[in-house]
Design a protein around this motif. Structure first.
Motif, PDB file in Angstrom:
ATOM      1  N   VAL A   1       0.871  -1.180   0.000  1.00 35.42           N
ATOM      2  CA  VAL A   1       0.000   0.000   0.000  1.00 35.42           C
ATOM      3  C   VAL A   1       0.909   1.232   0.000  1.00 35.42           C
ATOM      4  O   VAL A   1       2.127   1.096   0.156  1.00 35.42           O
ATOM      5  CB  VAL A   1      -0.920   0.025   1.267  1.00 35.42           C
TER       6      VAL A   1
ATOM      7  N   THR B   1       7.254  -8.168   7.142  1.00 35.22           N
ATOM      8  CA  THR B   1       7.819  -7.298   8.174  1.00 35.22           C
ATOM      9  C   THR B   1       8.237  -8.167   9.348  1.00 35.22           C
ATOM     10  O   THR B   1       7.458  -9.005   9.811  1.00 35.22           O
ATOM     11  CB  THR B   1       6.760  -6.268   8.628  1.00 35.22           C
TER      12      THR B   1
ATOM     13  N   ALA C   1       7.506   4.284   7.884  1.00 33.91           N
ATOM     14  CA  ALA C   1       6.348   4.554   7.018  1.00 33.91           C
ATOM     15  C   ALA C   1       5.161   3.670   7.381  1.00 33.91           C
ATOM     16  O   ALA C   1       5.170   2.476   7.100  1.00 33.91           O
ATOM     17  CB  ALA C   1       6.713   4.349   5.544  1.00 33.91           C
TER      18      ALA C   1
ATOM     19  N   ASP D   1       1.140   3.465  18.941  1.00 37.11           N
ATOM     20  CA  ASP D   1       1.127   2.548  17.795  1.00 37.11           C
ATOM     21  C   ASP D   1       2.440   2.694  17.011  1.00 37.11           C
ATOM     22  O   ASP D   1       2.623   3.662  16.276  1.00 37.11           O
ATOM     23  CB  ASP D   1      -0.079   2.877  16.901  1.00 37.11           C
ATOM     24  N   PRO D   2       3.363   1.725  17.156  1.00 38.13           N
ATOM     25  CA  PRO D   2       4.698   1.883  16.551  1.00 38.13           C
ATOM     26  C   PRO D   2       4.694   1.773  15.030  1.00 38.13           C
ATOM     27  O   PRO D   2       3.744   1.276  14.433  1.00 38.13           O
ATOM     28  CB  PRO D   2       5.491   0.728  17.174  1.00 38.13           C
ATOM     29  N   LEU D   3       5.809   2.240  14.424  1.00 37.20           N
ATOM     30  CA  LEU D   3       5.902   2.315  12.958  1.00 37.20           C
ATOM     31  C   LEU D   3       6.829   1.238  12.404  1.00 37.20           C
ATOM     32  O   LEU D   3       7.753   0.797  13.091  1.00 37.20           O
ATOM     33  CB  LEU D   3       6.467   3.686  12.560  1.00 37.20           C
TER      34      LEU D   3
ATOM     35  N   ARG E   1       0.063  -9.914  11.962  1.00 37.58           N
ATOM     36  CA  ARG E   1      -0.920  -9.439  10.976  1.00 37.58           C
ATOM     37  C   ARG E   1      -0.777 -10.303   9.722  1.00 37.58           C
ATOM     38  O   ARG E   1       0.309 -10.348   9.134  1.00 37.58           O
ATOM     39  CB  ARG E   1      -0.653  -7.965  10.619  1.00 37.58           C
TER      40      ARG E   1
ATOM     41  N   ARG F   1      -2.496   9.540  14.407  1.00 37.85           N
ATOM     42  CA  ARG F   1      -2.209   8.201  14.938  1.00 37.85           C
ATOM     43  C   ARG F   1      -1.765   8.301  16.397  1.00 37.85           C
ATOM     44  O   ARG F   1      -0.919   9.125  16.736  1.00 37.85           O
ATOM     45  CB  ARG F   1      -1.097   7.587  14.094  1.00 37.85           C
TER      46      ARG F   1
ATOM     47  N   SER G   1       1.773  -5.652   4.423  1.00 35.09           N
ATOM     48  CA  SER G   1       2.701  -6.768   4.623  1.00 35.09           C
ATOM     49  C   SER G   1       2.275  -7.693   5.761  1.00 35.09           C
ATOM     50  O   SER G   1       1.579  -7.286   6.690  1.00 35.09           O
ATOM     51  CB  SER G   1       4.096  -6.207   4.942  1.00 35.09           C
TER      52      SER G   1
ATOM     53  N   GLY H   1       2.797   4.311   1.609  1.00 36.31           N
ATOM     54  CA  GLY H   1       3.269   4.613   2.958  1.00 36.31           C
ATOM     55  C   GLY H   1       3.525   6.097   3.110  1.00 36.31           C
ATOM     56  O   GLY H   1       3.843   6.784   2.133  1.00 36.31           O
TER      57      GLY H   1
ATOM     58  N   LEU I   1       1.527  -5.849  22.767  1.00 39.80           N
ATOM     59  CA  LEU I   1       2.333  -6.785  21.988  1.00 39.80           C
ATOM     60  C   LEU I   1       2.106  -6.541  20.496  1.00 39.80           C
ATOM     61  O   LEU I   1       3.024  -6.553  19.689  1.00 39.80           O
ATOM     62  CB  LEU I   1       1.939  -8.222  22.355  1.00 39.80           C
TER      63      LEU I   1
ATOM     64  N   SER J   1      11.370  -3.656  20.747  1.00 32.94           N
ATOM     65  CA  SER J   1      11.464  -4.275  19.410  1.00 32.94           C
ATOM     66  C   SER J   1      11.221  -3.213  18.348  1.00 32.94           C
ATOM     67  O   SER J   1      10.593  -2.182  18.607  1.00 32.94           O
ATOM     68  CB  SER J   1      10.393  -5.359  19.281  1.00 32.94           C
ATOM     69  N   VAL J   2      11.730  -3.503  17.130  1.00 31.80           N
ATOM     70  CA  VAL J   2      11.450  -2.622  15.992  1.00 31.80           C
ATOM     71  C   VAL J   2      10.977  -3.486  14.817  1.00 31.80           C
ATOM     72  O   VAL J   2      11.474  -4.600  14.628  1.00 31.80           O
ATOM     73  CB  VAL J   2      12.689  -1.767  15.606  1.00 31.80           C
TER      74      VAL J   2
END
Ligand code: TXA
Ligand code: MG
Length: 332
Positions: free
Chosen positions: A36, A97, A140, A62-64, A195, A58, A180, A38, A227, A116-117
């Motif tokens: 999609v 991802t 993004a 909510d991490p990126l 996801r 946002r 993703s 970004g 999480l 985490s990233v």
């Protein structure tokens, strides 16, 4: 000069250089990916990243996802276990991802304070050119207002974010059309999908040589940080009421409503009949999914009757989006 012309960049050397310069100067720019569109900004520049949250509305919890060119760039930002390297080798560049232990260089704003990233190496040629020219790592999220339908065309970004996102690189329509697959690969827990997306759990299991945990991530409000912050039960929602119908069941034909079939139906007598693919091909259906939802949401129907996808690898990801898109209409 007309302002709109200034804002839409295209695939030519001058425009790619201009986009890269904007990003290096800390601006947010909407870029096409193979999943999609970004809304990208320099992942290591906190002021730039803050703009992403502001533009999308946002929540900061909510991490990126951070987008990188290759494994060496990923290693500067996160710890890659042998399993992570195997998966990166198999699926990058592409729509997988990986959520990995982060290194200190990644700002807490990007990861919502988590240790985490989330990293992914996109395969879209324009996004890769921007990564190459700029040398940046780009945070993004999808380029839509928080909670609204994800964009798969430049005009979706323009229509939903309007002047808040003044810079858009137009790369046509996105190949996959669904976000993703996100895989949690922490040291402490068994790998699991956070996801579902274009890369199936079966394909991941085949590369890992081990079964994924099927335990669902919990989004208990008392649990902070979350999480899987992105697994909100309500997301991707249109403004028009969305009513899901089981695959194969009959769709009501009421005036002022639209009916959306998984594949082209035999009976085309109802005037507002739509379908995701002619022949039931799931890749085509995924590619068309958000575009059809975006288009129908702007046509003024009182309700959309939408047939769910049948059992299949990719259709699990489509039904996941559909159920969450319809969630706000099933509340009392
Ligand atoms: O295909 C995609 O993944 C697109 C394109 C633009 O790359 N991006 C995308 O980003 O879908 P976004 O922000 O709309 O969804 C990313 C999801 C969010 O639900 C977020 O909560 C989750 O990834 N996420 C990011 N970092 C995470 C982390 N450290 N742990 C768990 N979930 C994370
Ligand atoms: Mg999103």
């Amino acid at each position: 000069m007309h302002l709109e012309k200034l804002n839409f960049f295209r695939n030519c050397p001058e425009d790619l250089l201009a986009v890269s310069s904007l990003l290096k100067a800390g601006q947010a720019v909407a870029l096409p990916t193979e999943t999609v569109y970004g809304l990208a900004a320099d992942a290591l520049n906190e002021l730039a990243v803050r703009q992403i949250f502001e533009i999308k509305g946002r929540p900061l919890i909510d991490p990126l996802i951070v987008h990188i060119l290759d494994v060496p760039q990923a290693k500067a930002l996160a710890e890659l276990s042998p399993a992570a390297e195997k998966l990166a080798q198999a699926f990058w560049p592409g729509p997988l991802t990986l959520v990995l232990p982060k290194k200190a260089i990644v700002p807490a704003l990007v990861t919502a304070g988590q240790s985490s990233v989330a990293l992914r190496s996109p395969s879209h040629s324009l996004f890769r050119k921007i990564l190459e020219i700029s040398g940046l790592s780009l945070a993004a999220p999808s380029a839509n207002p928080f909670g609204y339908i994800s964009p798969t065309r430049a005009e979706h970004v323009q229509r939903s974010l309007k002047a808040k996102a003044p810079y858009i690189l137009d790369g046509g329509s996105c190949e996959h059309g669904l976000e993703s697959t996100i895989l949690l690969l922490s040291n402490a827990q068994a790998p699991r999908i956070l996801r579902p997306g274009p890369i199936s759990s079966e394909a991941i299991e085949a590369v890992l040589g081990q079964a994924l945990s099927t335990e669902l991530p919990t989004n208990n409000k008392a649990q902070a940080p979350l999480l899987a912050p992105g697994m909100l039960s309500q997301h991707y929602s249109p403004n028009t009421q969305l009513c899901l119908i089981d695959y194969g069941a009959s769709l009501p034909s009421e005036a002022q409503t639209a009916r959306v079939f998984w594949q082209k139906p035999h009976d085309l007598s109802h005037p507002n009949t739509f379908w995701l693919s002619d022949d039931g091909d799931e890749k085509t259906a995924a590619h068309n999914f958000y575009h059809l939802l975006q288009s129908l949401d702007s046509l003024g129907f009182s309700r959309l009757y939408w047939e769910k996808a049948p059992q299949g690898l990719l259709t699990q990801a489509i039904n996941n989006r559909l159920v969450r898109a319809a969630a706000k209409f099933s509340k009392h």
